[in-house]
Design a protein around this motif. Structure first.
Motif, PDB file in Angstrom:
ATOM      1  N   GLU A  36       3.384   5.892   9.932  1.00  0.00           N
ATOM      2  CA  GLU A  36       3.663   5.934   8.497  1.00  0.00           C
ATOM      3  C   GLU A  36       5.124   6.277   8.232  1.00  0.00           C
ATOM      4  O   GLU A  36       5.793   5.617   7.422  1.00  0.00           O
ATOM      5  N   GLN A  37       5.652   7.270   8.924  1.00  0.00           N
ATOM      6  CA  GLN A  37       7.039   7.658   8.722  1.00  0.00           C
ATOM      7  C   GLN A  37       8.007   6.595   9.246  1.00  0.00           C
ATOM      8  O   GLN A  37       9.075   6.375   8.675  1.00  0.00           O
ATOM      9  N   ALA A  38       7.617   5.927  10.340  1.00  0.00           N
ATOM     10  CA  ALA A  38       8.457   4.854  10.875  1.00  0.00           C
ATOM     11  C   ALA A  38       8.531   3.683   9.904  1.00  0.00           C
ATOM     12  O   ALA A  38       9.580   3.043   9.758  1.00  0.00           O
ATOM     13  N   ILE A  78     -13.104   8.321   9.021  1.00  0.00           N
ATOM     14  CA  ILE A  78     -12.275   7.377   8.270  1.00  0.00           C
ATOM     15  C   ILE A  78     -10.905   8.015   8.053  1.00  0.00           C
ATOM     16  O   ILE A  78     -10.802   9.127   7.528  1.00  0.00           O
ATOM     17  N   PHE A  79      -9.863   7.327   8.477  1.00  0.00           N
ATOM     18  CA  PHE A  79      -8.493   7.787   8.285  1.00  0.00           C
ATOM     19  C   PHE A  79      -7.924   7.078   7.059  1.00  0.00           C
ATOM     20  O   PHE A  79      -7.868   5.855   7.011  1.00  0.00           O
ATOM     21  N   LYS A  80      -7.506   7.860   6.081  1.00  0.00           N
ATOM     22  CA  LYS A  80      -6.989   7.312   4.821  1.00  0.00           C
ATOM     23  C   LYS A  80      -5.497   7.586   4.710  1.00  0.00           C
ATOM     24  O   LYS A  80      -5.028   8.683   5.037  1.00  0.00           O
ATOM     25  N   SER A  81      -4.747   6.598   4.251  1.00  0.00           N
ATOM     26  CA  SER A  81      -3.322   6.780   4.013  1.00  0.00           C
ATOM     27  C   SER A  81      -2.898   5.874   2.865  1.00  0.00           C
ATOM     28  O   SER A  81      -3.592   4.905   2.523  1.00  0.00           O
ATOM     29  N   ALA A  82      -1.772   6.193   2.248  1.00  0.00           N
ATOM     30  CA  ALA A  82      -1.270   5.394   1.133  1.00  0.00           C
ATOM     31  C   ALA A  82      -0.609   4.121   1.646  1.00  0.00           C
ATOM     32  O   ALA A  82       0.095   4.136   2.657  1.00  0.00           O
ATOM     33  N   LYS A 121       9.616 -10.819   8.513  1.00  0.00           N
ATOM     34  CA  LYS A 121       9.007  -9.483   8.522  1.00  0.00           C
ATOM     35  C   LYS A 121       9.726  -8.626   9.557  1.00  0.00           C
ATOM     36  O   LYS A 121       9.607  -8.850  10.754  1.00  0.00           O
ATOM     37  N   GLY A 122      10.439  -7.637   9.087  1.00  0.00           N
ATOM     38  CA  GLY A 122      11.223  -6.793   9.969  1.00  0.00           C
ATOM     39  C   GLY A 122      10.383  -5.744  10.681  1.00  0.00           C
ATOM     40  O   GLY A 122       9.206  -5.550  10.383  1.00  0.00           O
ATOM     41  N   PRO A 123      10.997  -5.027  11.628  1.00  0.00           N
ATOM     42  CA  PRO A 123      10.284  -4.014  12.403  1.00  0.00           C
ATOM     43  C   PRO A 123      10.278  -2.651  11.723  1.00  0.00           C
ATOM     44  O   PRO A 123      10.931  -2.436  10.701  1.00  0.00           O
ATOM     45  N   LEU A 124       9.566  -1.726  12.338  1.00  0.00           N
ATOM     46  CA  LEU A 124       9.580  -0.331  11.932  1.00  0.00           C
ATOM     47  C   LEU A 124      10.853   0.333  12.464  1.00  0.00           C
ATOM     48  O   LEU A 124      11.523  -0.201  13.341  1.00  0.00           O
ATOM     49  N   ASN A 125      11.146   1.524  11.953  1.00  0.00           N
ATOM     50  CA  ASN A 125      12.237   2.331  12.493  1.00  0.00           C
ATOM     51  C   ASN A 125      11.633   3.352  13.449  1.00  0.00           C
ATOM     52  O   ASN A 125      11.264   4.462  13.046  1.00  0.00           O
ATOM     53  N   THR A 142       2.794  -0.474  17.806  1.00  0.00           N
ATOM     54  CA  THR A 142       3.346   0.872  17.709  1.00  0.00           C
ATOM     55  C   THR A 142       2.243   1.915  17.593  1.00  0.00           C
ATOM     56  O   THR A 142       2.296   2.970  18.245  1.00  0.00           O
ATOM     57  N   LEU A 143       1.226   1.638  16.784  1.00  0.00           N
ATOM     58  CA  LEU A 143       0.139   2.603  16.622  1.00  0.00           C
ATOM     59  C   LEU A 143      -0.592   2.837  17.938  1.00  0.00           C
ATOM     60  O   LEU A 143      -0.818   3.993  18.333  1.00  0.00           O
ATOM     61  N   SER A 144      -0.965   1.783  18.628  1.00  0.00           N
ATOM     62  CA  SER A 144      -1.707   1.955  19.881  1.00  0.00           C
ATOM     63  C   SER A 144      -0.853   2.652  20.934  1.00  0.00           C
ATOM     64  O   SER A 144      -1.358   3.481  21.717  1.00  0.00           O
TER      65      SER A 144
END
Length: 278
Positions: free
Chosen positions: A245-247, A201-205, A260-264, A218-220
């Motif tokens: 996450e940082q993007a 299980i990957f956990k993030s805020a 809904k805008g994009p990631l950086n 982007t993730l894939s």
């Protein structure tokens, strides 16, 4: 002049997003940000912006096949990211084509529903994806909406995500990452499971922002990039999640369009790149 060096290349098989935030455009940005050479086989052209998808033009299956073969036979990518496959006929054609390249790892984001809720896949395509394309993929990365369709169940909790992953593994997937970004709560959970029974299980805020368009693409793509660099699958997922996450954090206050805008994607490209040539 020596030509012994080569870029680490990746092929994206996906749809085009005219708004630039998802699909082929997000894939190529991600590959570039992580130091890879991006190539593409476009499956569909969408009329799309930050407010949603307005129309889809399907690229003929033989043209998609031609794009794949042109790239695979010449540039020889080290990984493949696959996204929008909108019809059963196209799924069958892609599967037959990719069987000629059995040693190239495939990360498949089975795009079925857009961020705005627009259905992007024909109903008769799902069974063909499961039958023909899922067994070829190293990993599939459905979000909760897609996992509900594939596992034929409602998903409200992390335990539900685990059960959905088990059902997808039992149906023939090699490995599954069920993305829990749509669950409400202060933390996000992604559930990984593979055919060997490895579970993580990957956990993030959770990050408060409307700028999440193209997160799944982007993730894939990032997972495919880290796999191409030689990482094992769970390490690739972990590194890809940190990149995404940082993007998101870097782009969360930026206004791009009215929805809904994009990631950086290029928030720290110079330091993200591990290598550009080998």
């Amino acid at each position: 002049m020596s030509r012994n060096r080569t870029y680490i290349s990746i092929l994206s098989i996906a749809g085009s997003d005219s708004g630039g935030g998802a699909g082929i455009q997000a894939d190529l940005k991600t590959f570039s940000a992580l130091g890879c050479y991006g190539t593409s086989a476009i499956t569909a052209i969408t009329v799309q912006n930050t407010l949603g998808v307005k129309a889809i033009h399907k690229v003929p299956a033989e043209i998609v096949q031609g794009q794949i073969k042109a790239v695979m036979d010449d540039i020889k990518p080290k990984a493949i990211k696959m996204g929008m496959v909108h019809s059963a006929a196209l799924a069958r054609t892609i599967a037959l084509t990719l069987k000629d390249y059995p040693n190239v790892p495939i990360i498949f984001d089975p795009v079925m529903v857009s961020t705005s809720g627009h259905r992007l896949i024909e109903n008769d395509t799902i069974a063909m994806l499961q039958q023909e394309l899922f067994p070829l993929a190293m990993l599939i990365t459905p979000n909760l909406d897609e996992a509900e369709i594939l596992a034929n169940m409602n998903i409200k909790t992390v335990d539900d995500m685990k059960h959905a992953a088990e059902k997808m593994i039992s149906s023939g997937c090699n490995a599954v990452l069920v993305k829990g970004g749509h669950l409400n709560g202060p933390d996000l959970f992604d559930v990984y499971l593979d055919q060997s029974g490895n579970h993580k299980i990957f956990k993030s805020a959770a990050i408060r922002t409307e700028n999440t368009h193209g997160t799944g693409c982007t993730l894939s793509s990032a997972i495919a990039a880290y796999v191409a660099f030689g990482n094992d699958l769970t390490n690739a997922i972990g590194q890809a999640k940190r990149y995404v996450e940082q993007a998101i954090i870097s782009g969360k206050e930026v206004k791009t369009g009215e929805g809904k805008g994009p990631l950086n994607h290029f928030f720290d490209a110079k330091n993200l790149i591990k290598t550009t040539v080998i």
